[in-house]
Design a protein around this motif. Structure first.
Motif, PDB file in Angstrom:
ATOM      1  N   ASP A 314       0.910  -1.432   0.251  1.00 63.19           N
ATOM      2  CA  ASP A 314      -0.064   0.402   0.200  1.00 63.19           C
ATOM      3  C   ASP A 314       0.914   0.787   0.127  1.00 63.19           C
ATOM      4  O   ASP A 314       0.259   2.434   0.442  1.00 63.19           O
ATOM      5  CB  ASP A 314      -1.462   0.075   1.473  1.00 63.19           C
ATOM      6  CG  ASP A 314      -1.879  -1.328   1.224  1.00 63.19           C
ATOM      7  OD1 ASP A 314      -2.428  -1.779   0.365  1.00 63.19           O
ATOM      8  OD2 ASP A 314      -1.684  -1.742   2.732  1.00 63.19           O
ATOM      9  N   GLY A 315       2.806   1.299   0.175  1.00 65.72           N
ATOM     10  CA  GLY A 315       2.848   2.008  -0.138  1.00 65.72           C
ATOM     11  C   GLY A 315       3.963   2.437   1.178  1.00 65.72           C
ATOM     12  O   GLY A 315       4.512   3.917   1.303  1.00 65.72           O
ATOM     13  N   TYR A 500       4.736 -14.001 -16.626  1.00 62.37           N
ATOM     14  CA  TYR A 500       4.136 -13.045 -15.109  1.00 62.37           C
ATOM     15  C   TYR A 500       4.021 -11.515 -15.210  1.00 62.37           C
ATOM     16  O   TYR A 500       4.817 -11.080 -16.194  1.00 62.37           O
ATOM     17  CB  TYR A 500       6.075 -12.859 -14.244  1.00 62.37           C
ATOM     18  CG  TYR A 500       6.490 -12.386 -12.934  1.00 62.37           C
ATOM     19  CD1 TYR A 500       5.718 -13.118 -11.704  1.00 62.37           C
ATOM     20  CD2 TYR A 500       7.174 -11.696 -12.883  1.00 62.37           C
ATOM     21  CE1 TYR A 500       5.803 -11.979 -11.076  1.00 62.37           C
ATOM     22  CE2 TYR A 500       7.130 -11.199 -12.052  1.00 62.37           C
ATOM     23  CZ  TYR A 500       6.954 -11.876 -10.723  1.00 62.37           C
ATOM     24  OH  TYR A 500       7.004 -10.442  -9.841  1.00 62.37           O
ATOM     25  N   ALA A 501       3.195 -11.346 -14.413  1.00 58.81           N
ATOM     26  CA  ALA A 501       2.938  -9.988 -14.193  1.00 58.81           C
ATOM     27  C   ALA A 501       3.553  -9.186 -12.463  1.00 58.81           C
ATOM     28  O   ALA A 501       2.742  -9.676 -11.965  1.00 58.81           O
ATOM     29  CB  ALA A 501       2.256  -9.216 -14.939  1.00 58.81           C
ATOM     30  N   GLY A 502       4.504  -8.014 -11.862  1.00 53.42           N
ATOM     31  CA  GLY A 502       4.717  -8.141 -11.137  1.00 53.42           C
ATOM     32  C   GLY A 502       5.966  -7.546 -10.792  1.00 53.42           C
ATOM     33  O   GLY A 502       6.659  -7.191 -12.199  1.00 53.42           O
ATOM     34  N   ARG A 503       6.421  -6.955  -9.540  1.00 52.78           N
ATOM     35  CA  ARG A 503       7.394  -6.259  -9.395  1.00 52.78           C
ATOM     36  C   ARG A 503       8.763  -7.286  -9.894  1.00 52.78           C
ATOM     37  O   ARG A 503       8.582  -8.639  -9.222  1.00 52.78           O
ATOM     38  CB  ARG A 503       7.605  -6.171  -7.662  1.00 52.78           C
ATOM     39  CG  ARG A 503       6.801  -4.704  -7.584  1.00 52.78           C
ATOM     40  CD  ARG A 503       6.821  -4.562  -6.219  1.00 52.78           C
ATOM     41  NE  ARG A 503       6.100  -2.832  -6.009  1.00 52.78           N
ATOM     42  CZ  ARG A 503       4.524  -3.137  -5.621  1.00 52.78           C
ATOM     43  NH1 ARG A 503       3.979  -3.308  -5.985  1.00 52.78           N
ATOM     44  NH2 ARG A 503       4.482  -1.844  -5.976  1.00 52.78           N
ATOM     45  N   VAL A 513       9.432   4.552  -0.692  1.00 50.47           N
ATOM     46  CA  VAL A 513       9.136   5.976  -1.405  1.00 50.47           C
ATOM     47  C   VAL A 513       7.822   5.627  -2.081  1.00 50.47           C
ATOM     48  O   VAL A 513       7.976   5.484  -2.814  1.00 50.47           O
ATOM     49  CB  VAL A 513      10.276   6.103  -2.089  1.00 50.47           C
ATOM     50  CG1 VAL A 513      10.117   7.504  -2.674  1.00 50.47           C
ATOM     51  CG2 VAL A 513      11.453   6.118  -1.231  1.00 50.47           C
ATOM     52  N   GLY A 514       7.164   6.586  -1.637  1.00 51.97           N
ATOM     53  CA  GLY A 514       5.269   6.743  -2.075  1.00 51.97           C
ATOM     54  C   GLY A 514       5.377   7.086  -3.366  1.00 51.97           C
ATOM     55  O   GLY A 514       4.839   6.420  -4.157  1.00 51.97           O
ATOM     56  N   GLN A 519       4.899   3.888  -9.075  1.00 54.00           N
ATOM     57  CA  GLN A 519       5.781   4.077 -10.235  1.00 54.00           C
ATOM     58  C   GLN A 519       5.936   2.116 -10.270  1.00 54.00           C
ATOM     59  O   GLN A 519       5.626   1.559 -11.781  1.00 54.00           O
ATOM     60  CB  GLN A 519       7.122   4.341 -10.399  1.00 54.00           C
ATOM     61  CG  GLN A 519       6.915   5.895 -10.371  1.00 54.00           C
ATOM     62  CD  GLN A 519       8.590   6.103 -10.910  1.00 54.00           C
ATOM     63  OE1 GLN A 519       9.596   5.395 -10.239  1.00 54.00           O
ATOM     64  NE2 GLN A 519       8.517   7.685 -10.779  1.00 54.00           N
ATOM     65  N   GLU A 520       5.848   1.693  -9.465  1.00 51.79           N
ATOM     66  CA  GLU A 520       6.303  -0.190  -9.329  1.00 51.79           C
ATOM     67  C   GLU A 520       4.613  -0.487  -9.703  1.00 51.79           C
ATOM     68  O   GLU A 520       4.163  -1.306 -10.204  1.00 51.79           O
ATOM     69  CB  GLU A 520       6.805  -0.510  -7.882  1.00 51.79           C
ATOM     70  CG  GLU A 520       8.431  -0.646  -8.189  1.00 51.79           C
ATOM     71  CD  GLU A 520       8.277  -0.566  -7.517  1.00 51.79           C
ATOM     72  OE1 GLU A 520      10.490  -1.355  -6.401  1.00 51.79           O
ATOM     73  OE2 GLU A 520       7.804  -0.732  -5.931  1.00 51.79           O
TER      74      GLU A 520
END
Length: 531
Positions: A314-315, A500-503, A513-514, A519-520
């Motif tokens: 959630d940031g 796959y789709a993700g970080r 960092v907000g 961006q991620e």
């Protein structure tokens, strides 16, 4: 400091040790308070057959090796005092040696009796190697009654005005309407219905009475007197089962160990432990490794303990985001090449609706076997309208759904892309799908990870016979979350080639960092919906 009595006793003095232990047990059972026995003694041998403590402690162990052993010291004392004769001592020693020798001879042929399903566990059974489904629904009228009781307080009690408006009155209004029931309401309905049916419930953790995210409010506090009331303990006059709310200290290993003990003491009680944030469980990793994940396989000890681990990218910073669900998936004994049954060592779930949570809690008591339940519980979803449920979602005939299909799809034959996901990430994907007005994309939720719902997922995917692209999308980094667990199962059990789709891979769960977080998050969406 521990404000408890401490008794020091010399381990060489056998009778004193017995007296002190008897006294300590009598004290604990009489006053229900802790007591410490400080046993002053030594270890004669090393860690194993190859270890010799004299390597590093030669003087101490020279003294120890020259000491007579405790049985001989005590036996000589009895001889000197005339309590025993030498013949009696020889007889006792001979009988004991014979007992030990006879038991050693039986070692290869001895088959111990499995008595773990006796006593208070009578009527329970070993989990099956197939999946069973349990009706965990409750009559809506009873749920309305329980829900109203969950926020009923004495007439002379002064409730905090914010809770009076946003918690009590709002819950009553939504129960009357029968919809918009949020996470805390459905939790209260699950707990209250179990209390109504005769099962005690205990929840512990940091600030669990109100909830870390100020959503639960199992206990309400008088604003003038600090007096506490637990409304669910007053459902009806003849109530026999009660809710215990234990706001515990930040000592996860000690608290979780205690709750595990509570869960094996009586299987008819629902025991929940909630981490303040999901990754706080790491302070109790020893309990999870040694007992929760493997207690049954080692000692036939069953447990229905529930672990609630708030989870979500959630940031927030790296220590307040992920519940490290990958660690639990690594500890489970789900198979990559076989369909799971109820007999997996623990259940690991990531529910997306309040009703799903309701059914999970009730299932822990309703079914005829016990398994630890690990829930990646929500933060954002606690108040998200889309994650709320209706009374009909919890009516008789309803149950926990291990897989939830895309209810917005009207023409399954038009679907070209299927996105698989788990947990709150679904709502982000759903919002993007609606924004792009995609008609060729379906989103399927895996609510259960272990046992892996291969058959249920197969049935859902069979609806989309023209789908040519399958994507696993997750919030977490590639080396975290569920990807490494679901990927081989999707390939082996369902024959799917999944993208796959993700970080990307990272040593930390979140950047903290907000701007970078956003961006991620945007990159994940782009990955998911673009080939």
């Amino acid at each position: 400091m521990n404000a408890v009595p401490v008794i020091h006793v010399n381990g060489d003095h056998t009778e004193d040790v017995i007296k002190v232990c008897d006294l300590a047990v009598d004290y604990q059972q009489t006053f229900r308070k802790d007591i410490i026995v400080d046993l002053l003694c030594y270890r004669r041998w090393g860690h194993n057959e190859l270890d010799d403590p004299s390597f590093t402690q030669p003087i101490m162990y020279n003294t120890i090796q020259n000491k007579a052993n405790i049985p001989d010291v005590y036996a000589n004392k009895l001889l000197e005092e005339g309590v025993w004769t030498q013949e009696e001592l020889n007889e006792v020693s001979s009988n004991w040696n014979k007992f030990m020798t006879d038991n050693l001879k039986m070692f290869d042929s001895y088959k111990p009796k499995a008595n773990h399903l006796e006593g208070c566990w009578s009527g329970f059974r070993q989990a099956r190697d197939s999946i069973t489904t349990w009706d965990t629904g409750v009559d809506p009228e009873l749920l309305k009654y329980i829900g109203a009781k969950s926020v009923e307080v004495p007439s002379d009690m002064e409730v905090h005005p914010t809770l009076a408006k946003n918690h009590i009155q709002r819950r009553v209004d939504r129960l009357v309407e029968g919809n918009g029931l949020d996470w805390a309401t459905c939790e209260a309905l699950a707990v209250g219905s179990l209390l109504y049916q005769g099962s005690n419930v205990r929840i512990s953790g940091q600030d669990v009475g109100r909830g870390t995210f100020s959503h639960r409010h199992f206990m309400l506090v008088d604003q003038q007197t600090d007096g506490i009331t637990v409304p669910l303990n007053h459902i009806h006059d003849k109530q026999s089962a009660f809710l215990e709310v234990a706001n515990s200290i930040l000592s996860e290993e000690a608290v979780l160990g205690f709750e595990y003990g509570m869960s094996i003491e009586d299987p008819k009680n629902l025991i929940l432990w909630e981490a303040q944030f999901g990754d706080f469980f790491n302070g109790a990793q020893i309990i999870i490794d040694t007992f929760i994940s493997s207690g049954e396989s080692k000692w036939l000890i069953h447990s229905g303990l529930v672990m609630l681990l708030p989870n979500g990218m959630d940031g927030a910073g790296p220590e307040h985001s992920s519940c490290r669900i990958e660690r639990f998936l690594q500890m489970c004994d789900s198979k990559e090449d076989q369909v799971d049954g109820d007999d997996v060592n623990m259940n690991i779930v990531y529910p997306t609706t309040a009703a799903q949570y309701f059914h999970l809690l009730r299932r822990q008591i309703v079914r005829d076997y016990r398994r630890p339940l690990i829930i990646a519980s929500p933060k954002v979803l606690l108040r998200l309208p889309a994650a709320s449920s209706t009374l009909s979602d919890m009516a008789p005939g309803t149950t926990f759904l291990p897989v939830i299909g895309d209810k917005s799809v009207q023409q399954p034959g038009d679907i070209k892309r299927v996105i698989l996901c788990s947990g709150k990430h679904f709502y982000t994907l759903q919002k993007e799908c609606e924004t792009l007005t995609l008609k060729d994309t379906a989103i399927v939720r895996l609510e259960s990870l272990c046992p892996f719902p291969a058959e249920e997922l197969r049935q859902e995917l069979n609806k989309y016979s023209n789908a040519s692209e399958f994507v696993w999308s997750q919030e977490e980094h590639r080396n975290m979350g569920s990807w490494s667990f679901v990927h081989p199962r999707l390939r082996t059990l369902l024959g799917l080639q999944v993208r796959y789709a993700g970080r990307e891979v990272s040593p930390t769960p979140a950047v903290g960092v907000g701007q970078l977080h956003q961006q991620e998050a945007r990159h994940i969406i782009t990955q998911t919906f673009n080939n």
